[in-house]
Scaffold this motif. Structure first.
Motif, PDB file in Angstrom:
ATOM      1  N   THR B  29       0.845  -1.204   0.000  1.00 23.37           N
ATOM      2  CA  THR B  29       0.000   0.000   0.000  1.00 23.37           C
ATOM      3  C   THR B  29       0.876   1.249   0.000  1.00 23.37           C
ATOM      4  OG1 THR B  29      -1.765  -1.149   1.181  1.00 23.37           O
ATOM      5  CG2 THR B  29      -1.807   1.252   1.260  1.00 23.37           C
ATOM      6  N   LYS B  33       1.205   3.964  -3.025  1.00 25.24           N
ATOM      7  CA  LYS B  33       0.857   5.362  -2.723  1.00 25.24           C
ATOM      8  C   LYS B  33       1.973   6.277  -3.252  1.00 25.24           C
ATOM      9  CE  LYS B  33      -0.773   8.171   1.187  1.00 25.24           C
ATOM     10  NZ  LYS B  33       0.307   9.114   1.524  1.00 25.24           N
ATOM     11  N   LEU B 121      -3.571   5.009  -9.897  1.00 34.89           N
ATOM     12  CA  LEU B 121      -4.660   5.159  -8.928  1.00 34.89           C
ATOM     13  C   LEU B 121      -5.379   3.813  -8.724  1.00 34.89           C
ATOM     14  CD1 LEU B 121      -6.266   7.015  -7.052  1.00 34.89           C
ATOM     15  CD2 LEU B 121      -7.725   7.639  -9.002  1.00 34.89           C
ATOM     16  N   LEU B 122      -5.628   3.098  -9.830  1.00 39.30           N
ATOM     17  CA  LEU B 122      -6.268   1.773  -9.719  1.00 39.30           C
ATOM     18  C   LEU B 122      -5.379   0.802  -8.944  1.00 39.30           C
ATOM     19  CD1 LEU B 122      -7.662   1.462 -13.362  1.00 39.30           C
ATOM     20  CD2 LEU B 122      -9.054   1.583 -11.273  1.00 39.30           C
ATOM     21  N   TYR B 124      -3.114   1.662  -6.636  1.00 39.80           N
ATOM     22  CA  TYR B 124      -3.158   2.065  -5.228  1.00 39.80           C
ATOM     23  C   TYR B 124      -4.443   1.571  -4.554  1.00 39.80           C
ATOM     24  CZ  TYR B 124      -3.923   5.046  -1.169  1.00 39.80           C
ATOM     25  OH  TYR B 124      -4.216   5.495   0.096  1.00 39.80           O
ATOM     26  N   LYS B 125      -5.588   1.789  -5.236  1.00 39.14           N
ATOM     27  CA  LYS B 125      -6.872   1.333  -4.672  1.00 39.14           C
ATOM     28  C   LYS B 125      -6.873  -0.182  -4.475  1.00 39.14           C
ATOM     29  CE  LYS B 125     -10.134   4.827  -6.394  1.00 39.14           C
ATOM     30  NZ  LYS B 125     -11.272   5.001  -7.343  1.00 39.14           N
ATOM     31  N   SER B 126      -6.286  -0.917  -5.426  1.00 37.37           N
ATOM     32  CA  SER B 126      -6.238  -2.382  -5.311  1.00 37.37           C
ATOM     33  C   SER B 126      -5.404  -2.796  -4.104  1.00 37.37           C
ATOM     34  CB  SER B 126      -5.646  -2.997  -6.584  1.00 37.37           C
ATOM     35  OG  SER B 126      -6.418  -2.646  -7.711  1.00 37.37           O
ATOM     36  N   VAL B 128      -4.832  -1.027  -1.369  1.00 36.41           N
ATOM     37  CA  VAL B 128      -5.601  -0.704  -0.159  1.00 36.41           C
ATOM     38  C   VAL B 128      -6.590  -1.833   0.134  1.00 36.41           C
ATOM     39  CG1 VAL B 128      -7.365   0.852   0.802  1.00 36.41           C
ATOM     40  CG2 VAL B 128      -5.344   1.805  -0.340  1.00 36.41           C
ATOM     41  N   GLU B 129      -7.273  -2.319  -0.913  1.00 34.55           N
ATOM     42  CA  GLU B 129      -8.252  -3.409  -0.707  1.00 34.55           C
ATOM     43  C   GLU B 129      -7.559  -4.714  -0.317  1.00 34.55           C
ATOM     44  OE1 GLU B 129     -11.436  -3.156  -0.362  1.00 34.55           O
ATOM     45  OE2 GLU B 129     -11.350  -1.036  -0.878  1.00 34.55           O
ATOM     46  N   SER B 149     -13.789  -6.970  -0.594  1.00 31.26           N
ATOM     47  CA  SER B 149     -12.559  -6.395  -1.152  1.00 31.26           C
ATOM     48  C   SER B 149     -12.180  -7.079  -2.472  1.00 31.26           C
ATOM     49  CB  SER B 149     -11.404  -6.539  -0.154  1.00 31.26           C
ATOM     50  OG  SER B 149     -11.600  -5.672   0.942  1.00 31.26           O
ATOM     51  N   LYS B 152     -14.132  -5.740  -5.302  1.00 29.79           N
ATOM     52  CA  LYS B 152     -13.634  -4.407  -5.718  1.00 29.79           C
ATOM     53  C   LYS B 152     -12.359  -4.541  -6.558  1.00 29.79           C
ATOM     54  CE  LYS B 152     -15.435  -1.704  -1.854  1.00 29.79           C
ATOM     55  NZ  LYS B 152     -15.063  -1.066  -0.590  1.00 29.79           N
ATOM     56  N   TYR B 156     -11.599  -3.244 -10.352  1.00 29.12           N
ATOM     57  CA  TYR B 156     -10.493  -2.355 -10.751  1.00 29.12           C
ATOM     58  C   TYR B 156      -9.730  -2.966 -11.931  1.00 29.12           C
ATOM     59  CZ  TYR B 156     -11.309  -0.130  -6.200  1.00 29.12           C
ATOM     60  OH  TYR B 156     -11.884   0.489  -5.116  1.00 29.12           O
TER      61      TYR B 156
END
Lengths: 212, 212, 212
Positions: B29, B33, B121-122, B124-126, B128-129, B149, B152, B156
């Motif tokens: 993560t 980021k 961004l995708l 990073y979001k992945s 995080v999940e 998760s 999600k 992504y």
């Protein structure tokens, strides 16, 4: 109650895998048939084939997910869990790369390379053999038949390797770099479909070696 | 001493895997980021981001190696050895391909494609999940949270597929073959990161199906 | 009859895997030696090297198939079936991608990139280490020796990563897109050979962690 009877008592739950794999194989055969026919009679302004490929790809995603759900819920499986998992992923990959090939053929809007239909025919023939093999794998009723189909699928993959290299050599003769990049990438997606069919054949072959 | 107590007696050794996987997920993560922020504010003459990516990649190599060492030493594991191995390799692949994307972005010195930050961004979001799912997977305390998760992360990856194909179509409009080759290859590395995140999600999903 | 004796009673069948893996490793070393020598002294009008690569590739296909047949027939294996299967596939992949590299070098008829022989030397060194490791893995007689070889193979793969990125950067300086596409694709096949050698090293390393 002998071992045979105990085994039969478990069969109903166990059978679900053969039923699902047969559905997957039948769907792949239908998908590859429409892919081949769509390329034989290709019209860039009619995206019916692409929509059908997308629908088949979703249907196969759902069937694959169902196999993994059953794998989680069933303690008894007709062959190694690891093999069921490999088989399910391999079959799903065939659908994914067939759809990706179709998508980029439409996106790039380049004239079709003659190798496209050579590939789609090999892909269709491979899917027909996967379906035959899956039927023969059911209840391990015809191990020899499974083996014969696997040999054919391996030979189609060998032909596909040659189709790819010959098509790429011809493609470079055009000397149009942008065109080369586009068509080479579609040819490589198509060749991956036959690689994935060979993976499935190798998994079915190793199941037959172990259990039949 | 009941089965439950026997199980608890083994827990301390067993816990090491959850601890290591949580460290891996937290590091990924953080890495993603900094990758995203580095691309949002990109300066080709400042390679701080690239050095950070390289450091994270090494750190994740070490954590992955530690998981395999523990796997060799522990007879008791909280879930299938095979799944631990898949999960560890999949997480390491995310770091490897993120680093490779950064490396080629710096090496090629081309202007950034707008899709780069859509991908980061995708990614990073992945990550995080993945971290959320890993926390919910710990001691199988929240299987439903893991599933949410995973859904999600899969979505992504689907978005990333579209980002890739749309970016490639736009890229070809430049008609600059050298540029196309460079940027297309970075876009493909970035898309592989989301594929690897999806592999990790599928593994976590199948663990939850089996144990929870 | 103690456990040790029971174990020894099973050894003859069990040994077949070490014998086969040693044959595979020796064949790969020979193949990579001829590949490197063929590239050091390359002549596009003499396809002896390519024919040799094709022969080796077939020989390794046969050995790999024999390992899977033995895996199906033997209940007792010297280490996890899953690891035998990974090891066999990984070794076969090395041969497949070495042959593919040779094939496209001949097909494209481009002047050799200086990086080709840097790669073929790294590939040869990796195969020598795989052979050493396989000999030390036999009967788990020298786990430390296996580990040392695996570390070397990993370091060759790291060097190969840098050879690839540096060669690609130089290649783009030619600004000849058609040439870039051809040579970049050969460089990527060569780099995959070292990736596959690393996969084999990781599998051998994890076997040693578990059993030695």
């Amino acid at each position: 109650m002998g071992i045979g009877n105990i085994f039969k008592a478990f069969q109903p739950k166990d059978k679900v895998f053969f039923v699902l794999f047969e559905k997957v194989a039948a769907t792949l055969t239908q998908m590859s048939k429409e892919f081949h026919e769509g390329l034989m009679d290709f019209d860039i302004n009619d995206d019916t084939m692409l929509k059908n490929m997308s629908d088949y790809e979703h249907k196969l995603d759902d069937l694959t997910h169902e196999i993994f759900v059953q794998l989680g819920e069933n303690f008894i499986t007709p062959f190694d869990r690891e093999d069921i998992s490999h088989l399910a992923s391999g079959l799903d990959d065939i659908a994914d790369y067939m759809y990706a090939s179709a998508k980029y053929i439409y996106l790039y809007k380049t004239p079709l390379d003659p190798a496209y239909t050579e590939f789609s025919l090999l892909i269709y023939k491979s899917c027909v053999e996967i379906q035959t093999a899956m039927n023969n794998l059911k209840d391990f009723k015809n191990p020899k038949g499974v083996k014969e189909s696997c040999i054919k699928i391996n030979s189609y993959e060998n032909i596909a390797d040659d189709v790819l290299s010959q098509a790429i050599v011809k493609l470079f003769e055009t000397n149009d770099a942008i065109n080369v990049i586009k068509i080479k990438s579609v040819l490589e997606y198509l060749e991956i479909v036959t690689d994935k069919a060979e993976d499935v054949a190798n998994t079915m072959d190793s199941i037959v070696i172990k259990y039949a």
